[in-house]
Design an enzyme around this catalytic site. Structure first.
Site, mmCIF file in Angstrom:
data_model
loop_
_atom_site.group_PDB
_atom_site.id
_atom_site.type_symbol
_atom_site.label_atom_id
_atom_site.label_comp_id
_atom_site.label_asym_id
_atom_site.label_seq_id
_atom_site.Cartn_x
_atom_site.Cartn_y
_atom_site.Cartn_z
ATOM 1 N N HIS A 1 39.305 -10.804 42.321
ATOM 2 C CA HIS A 1 39.807 -10.900 41.545
ATOM 3 C C HIS A 1 38.863 -10.569 40.561
ATOM 4 O O HIS A 1 38.960 -11.805 39.691
ATOM 5 C CB HIS A 1 41.197 -11.872 41.960
ATOM 6 C CG HIS A 1 42.292 -11.804 40.956
ATOM 7 N ND1 HIS A 1 42.753 -12.232 40.365
ATOM 8 C CD2 HIS A 1 43.203 -9.970 40.666
ATOM 9 C CE1 HIS A 1 43.450 -12.163 39.496
ATOM 10 N NE2 HIS A 1 44.357 -10.589 39.815
ATOM 11 N N ARG A 2 39.617 -9.780 39.246
ATOM 12 C CA ARG A 2 38.583 -9.909 38.069
ATOM 13 C C ARG A 2 37.408 -9.793 38.554
ATOM 14 O O ARG A 2 36.396 -10.915 37.749
ATOM 15 C CB ARG A 2 39.881 -11.057 36.754
ATOM 16 C CG ARG A 2 40.636 -10.077 36.929
ATOM 17 C CD ARG A 2 41.532 -10.367 35.942
ATOM 18 N NE ARG A 2 42.781 -10.546 36.235
ATOM 19 C CZ ARG A 2 43.871 -11.872 35.368
ATOM 20 N NH1 ARG A 2 43.819 -11.924 34.149
ATOM 21 N NH2 ARG A 2 45.311 -11.375 36.082
ATOM 22 N N GLU B 1 37.829 -6.377 42.459
ATOM 23 C CA GLU B 1 39.172 -6.083 42.252
ATOM 24 C C GLU B 1 38.963 -5.780 40.224
ATOM 25 O O GLU B 1 38.733 -6.477 39.968
ATOM 26 C CB GLU B 1 39.987 -6.622 42.517
ATOM 27 C CG GLU B 1 41.746 -6.003 41.787
ATOM 28 C CD GLU B 1 42.435 -6.846 40.630
ATOM 29 O OE1 GLU B 1 42.814 -5.985 40.320
ATOM 30 O OE2 GLU B 1 42.026 -7.611 39.929
ATOM 31 N N ASP C 1 40.461 -4.460 36.436
ATOM 32 C CA ASP C 1 41.660 -3.204 36.298
ATOM 33 C C ASP C 1 41.191 -2.568 34.752
ATOM 34 O O ASP C 1 40.494 -3.064 34.154
ATOM 35 C CB ASP C 1 42.406 -4.560 34.600
ATOM 36 C CG ASP C 1 43.387 -5.854 35.839
ATOM 37 O OD1 ASP C 1 43.376 -5.547 37.222
ATOM 38 O OD2 ASP C 1 42.810 -7.317 36.202
ATOM 39 N N HIS D 1 42.232 -6.519 31.510
ATOM 40 C CA HIS D 1 43.636 -6.868 32.155
ATOM 41 C C HIS D 1 44.770 -6.492 30.762
ATOM 42 O O HIS D 1 45.945 -6.263 31.422
ATOM 43 C CB HIS D 1 43.612 -8.401 32.551
ATOM 44 C CG HIS D 1 44.965 -8.954 33.480
ATOM 45 N ND1 HIS D 1 45.433 -9.153 32.162
ATOM 46 C CD2 HIS D 1 45.669 -7.963 34.394
ATOM 47 C CE1 HIS D 1 46.442 -9.317 33.300
ATOM 48 N NE2 HIS D 1 46.718 -8.399 34.212
ATOM 49 N N GLU E 1 41.959 -1.067 39.449
ATOM 50 C CA GLU E 1 44.280 -1.424 39.382
ATOM 51 C C GLU E 1 43.852 -0.479 38.180
ATOM 52 O O GLU E 1 43.670 -0.604 36.860
ATOM 53 C CB GLU E 1 44.215 -2.528 39.948
ATOM 54 C CG GLU E 1 45.803 -2.430 39.562
ATOM 55 C CD GLU E 1 46.451 -3.824 38.257
ATOM 56 O OE1 GLU E 1 45.459 -4.926 39.026
ATOM 57 O OE2 GLU E 1 47.573 -3.776 38.359
ATOM 58 N N LYS F 1 46.364 -0.062 34.697
ATOM 59 C CA LYS F 1 47.666 -0.408 34.410
ATOM 60 C C LYS F 1 48.574 0.121 33.846
ATOM 61 O O LYS F 1 48.584 1.556 32.973
ATOM 62 C CB LYS F 1 46.378 -1.763 33.221
ATOM 63 C CG LYS F 1 46.170 -2.631 33.132
ATOM 64 C CD LYS F 1 47.253 -3.507 34.443
ATOM 65 C CE LYS F 1 46.383 -4.719 34.781
ATOM 66 N NZ LYS F 1 47.238 -5.371 35.599
ATOM 67 N N ASP G 1 39.985 -15.231 43.108
ATOM 68 C CA ASP G 1 39.183 -16.177 42.325
ATOM 69 C C ASP G 1 38.227 -16.319 42.021
ATOM 70 O O ASP G 1 37.088 -17.169 41.718
ATOM 71 C CB ASP G 1 40.232 -16.534 40.627
ATOM 72 C CG ASP G 1 41.323 -16.035 40.603
ATOM 73 O OD1 ASP G 1 41.049 -14.507 40.525
ATOM 74 O OD2 ASP G 1 42.482 -16.602 40.410
HETATM 75 O O1 G3P Z 1 45.609 -5.889 42.170
HETATM 76 C C1 G3P Z 1 46.078 -7.173 42.698
HETATM 77 C C2 G3P Z 1 46.317 -7.805 41.335
HETATM 78 O O2 G3P Z 1 45.132 -8.121 40.422
HETATM 79 C C3 G3P Z 1 47.427 -7.834 40.682
HETATM 80 O O3 G3P Z 1 47.845 -7.928 39.568
HETATM 81 O O4 G3P Z 1 48.066 -8.947 36.864
HETATM 82 O O5 G3P Z 1 46.378 -9.651 38.181
HETATM 83 O O6 G3P Z 1 46.276 -7.479 38.146
HETATM 84 P P1 G3P Z 1 46.645 -8.531 38.158
HETATM 85 MG MG MG Z 2 44.918 -6.357 38.394
#
Ligand code: G3P
Ligand code: MG
Length: 256
Positions: free
Chosen positions: A13-14, A40, A42, A55, A114, A116, A240
């Protein structure tokens, strides 16, 4: 991208964002070194319409800049320090463009892009979806990319473009007007659901499993929770701490 090819996709995640500044090249490189299945990231747009990996709508918390990302050109954004907020040793970290991360990832790692909602406008022409799909085409990464968004106009536009890329719907009840995931999956003909761990009710898990709709759950850093989510039938987990999830997966699948 074939979501049935693995028992569980470990998704950074990120990037490996518990250990490196999120959404930066070093966070993604660390995730690849840890041997995750997918990263992943953003995506927002700069003022001059370059997709950037960031993000927050505002620069204030994760850089030494301030104000909205979309008010700055890419050359202005590139001057910012995107690492010191995390630790002074990352002071040279820069905001990455989507192109840079995709070029690094090509033939190396799956990528969940992802998009935004802040990057989406009513104007479809040369909008963020078109820019992202063009980049994916140019780099020939159609099979490596999963596009997701909380803004369902993104999903509609990807479908309309007839692009072969896979799509996931990000689901939170408040953004979905109370519509159940299975109903939305049918309406939008998506390939997977990306669900918030807080919304993972027994009823929904059953409905998704009964209809064989793959679901990926975010953002899970707790070992016990990882185990129960894997046992619920999830196809992937965003974390994470990819090293922790990899440890859990190895333990669980060794036992079974
Ligand atoms: O894509 C899953 C997750 O990243 C969605 O929420 O706010 O962390 O981008 P956020
Ligand atoms: Mg995300």
């Amino acid at each position: 991208m074939n979501l049935s090819q693995k028992k569980l996709f470990v998704i950074a995640h990120r990037g490996a964002s518990a250990y490196f500044p999120e959404n930066t090249m070093s966070a993604f490189k660390a995730a690849v070194d840890m041997k995750v299945d997918m990263i992943e990231l953003d995506v927002l747009l700069s003022k001059d319409n370059i997709p950037v990996v960031f993000h927050d709508e505002k620069l204030d918390y994760k850089t030494n800049g301030s104000g909205l990302v979309l008010d700055y050109t890419i050359s202005e954004l590139k001057k910012l320090d995107a690492g010191s907020w995390f630790h002074p040793k990352f002071k040279n970290e820069r905001i990455a463009t989507l192109r840079e991360i995709l070029e690094y990832s090509k033939a190396k790692i799956l990528v969940n892009i992802e998009i935004k909602p802040e990057a989406v406008t009513d104007n479809e022409e040369s909008g963020v979806v078109e820019l992202v799909l063009n980049l994916v085409n140019e780099l020939e990464m159609e099979d490596q990319v999963l596009i997701s968004s909380f803004d369902y106009r993104v999903l509609e536009r990807v479908k309309k473009s007839r692009h072969p890329v896979k799509m996931a719907m990000l689901y939170e009840q408040k953004q979905s007007n109370g519509r159940a995931p299975v109903k939305l999956a049918k309406d939008y003909n998506i390939d997977a659901f990306n669900l918030n761990k807080k919304e993972l009710t027994e009823n929904w898990v059953k409905q998704l499993n009964d209809r064989k709709i793959p679901f990926l759950v975010y953002t899970v850093n707790d070992k016990k929770l990882m185990e129960s989510i894997i046992e619920s039938g999830a196809k992937g987990i965003f974390t994470d701490k990819p090293d922790v999830l990899i440890g859990v997966v190895e333990e669980l699948f060794k036992k079974n």
